[in-house]
Design a protein around this motif. Sequence first.
Motif, short mmCIF file in Angstrom:
data_model
loop_
_atom_site.label_atom_id
_atom_site.label_comp_id
_atom_site.label_asym_id
_atom_site.label_seq_id
_atom_site.Cartn_x
_atom_site.Cartn_y
_atom_site.Cartn_z
N ALA A 15 0.83 -1.21 0.00
CA ALA A 15 0.00 0.00 0.00
C ALA A 15 0.87 1.26 0.00
CB ALA A 15 -0.93 0.00 1.21
N LYS A 16 1.97 1.23 0.74
CA LYS A 16 2.87 2.38 0.81
C LYS A 16 4.05 2.26 -0.15
CE LYS A 16 1.80 3.72 5.55
NZ LYS A 16 2.33 4.02 6.87
N LYS A 17 4.12 1.14 -0.88
CA LYS A 17 5.22 0.88 -1.82
C LYS A 17 6.58 1.00 -1.14
CE LYS A 17 3.00 0.00 -5.64
NZ LYS A 17 2.81 -1.39 -5.94
N ARG A 18 6.70 0.31 0.00
CA ARG A 18 7.98 0.35 0.69
C ARG A 18 8.22 -0.97 1.42
NH1 ARG A 18 7.13 4.47 5.86
NH2 ARG A 18 6.14 2.92 7.22
N PHE A 19 9.50 -1.31 1.54
CA PHE A 19 9.93 -2.40 2.41
C PHE A 19 10.19 -1.75 3.76
CE2 PHE A 19 11.17 -3.91 -1.81
CZ PHE A 19 10.70 -5.20 -1.78
N LYS A 33 10.00 0.58 -6.51
CA LYS A 33 9.14 0.39 -7.69
C LYS A 33 9.51 -0.99 -8.22
CE LYS A 33 8.56 5.19 -8.94
NZ LYS A 33 8.66 6.22 -9.97
N GLU A 34 8.51 -1.70 -8.71
CA GLU A 34 8.74 -3.10 -9.10
C GLU A 34 8.13 -3.41 -10.46
OE1 GLU A 34 8.27 -7.46 -6.98
OE2 GLU A 34 7.08 -5.80 -6.22
N LEU A 37 10.60 -8.14 -13.63
CA LEU A 37 11.99 -8.59 -13.65
C LEU A 37 12.91 -7.83 -12.69
CD1 LEU A 37 12.45 -8.92 -17.51
CD2 LEU A 37 11.94 -10.75 -15.87
N GLN A 38 12.49 -6.64 -12.25
CA GLN A 38 13.39 -5.78 -11.48
C GLN A 38 12.66 -5.13 -10.29
OE1 GLN A 38 14.05 -3.04 -14.71
NE2 GLN A 38 16.13 -3.78 -15.02
N ILE A 39 13.47 -4.79 -9.29
CA ILE A 39 13.00 -3.95 -8.19
C ILE A 39 13.96 -2.78 -8.07
CG2 ILE A 39 12.58 -3.77 -5.71
CD1 ILE A 39 11.73 -6.69 -5.71
N ALA A 40 13.42 -1.58 -8.22
CA ALA A 40 14.20 -0.35 -8.07
C ALA A 40 14.02 0.17 -6.65
CB ALA A 40 13.73 0.69 -9.08
N LEU A 41 15.14 0.41 -5.98
CA LEU A 41 15.09 0.99 -4.64
C LEU A 41 15.37 2.48 -4.78
CD1 LEU A 41 16.90 -1.80 -2.61
CD2 LEU A 41 14.45 -1.49 -3.05
N ILE A 42 14.41 3.29 -4.30
CA ILE A 42 14.40 4.72 -4.58
C ILE A 42 14.94 5.56 -3.42
CG2 ILE A 42 12.95 6.66 -5.32
CD1 ILE A 42 13.02 4.24 -7.30
N ALA A 57 20.74 0.23 7.72
CA ALA A 57 21.55 -0.83 7.12
C ALA A 57 20.82 -2.16 7.19
CB ALA A 57 22.90 -0.92 7.80
N ALA A 58 20.11 -2.40 8.29
CA ALA A 58 19.38 -3.66 8.44
C ALA A 58 18.26 -3.78 7.43
CB ALA A 58 18.84 -3.79 9.86
N VAL A 59 17.49 -2.70 7.22
CA VAL A 59 16.40 -2.78 6.25
C VAL A 59 16.96 -2.94 4.84
CG1 VAL A 59 15.98 -0.31 5.78
CG2 VAL A 59 14.09 -1.93 5.68
N VAL A 60 18.11 -2.34 4.55
CA VAL A 60 18.73 -2.51 3.24
C VAL A 60 19.14 -3.97 3.05
CG1 VAL A 60 20.76 -1.96 1.82
CG2 VAL A 60 19.48 -0.13 2.93
#
Length: 105
Positions: A15-19, A33-34, A37-42, A57-60
Amino acid sequence: MKTEFESIPLVKNEAKKRFEIEIDSHFASIVYKETSLQIALIHTEAEPELAGTGAAAAVVEKTLQYIENSEKKLLPFCPYVFAFIKKHPEWKRIVDERFEGYDQL
């Protein structure tokens, strides 16, 4: 990753487009954004209460593990993620070779 973060689950908040990970009611997160084939980390963000704890660092790292397990390729547009991969070059294995900054990793 610091051991205190190892047992904290990564949540893919669509819903929030976030990990995100939650520590004591505070969040560290990465906007994504997904495609198929790919996931872009913004953008990586940690609430001020988590500053200096290693939560970002942990969430990354947890997100990179998720991407690898999903068998997708990473586009590290977020400067924090890009710097994390430069510091931990073993993660370059999941970066899409067509990513513009690939040769700088």
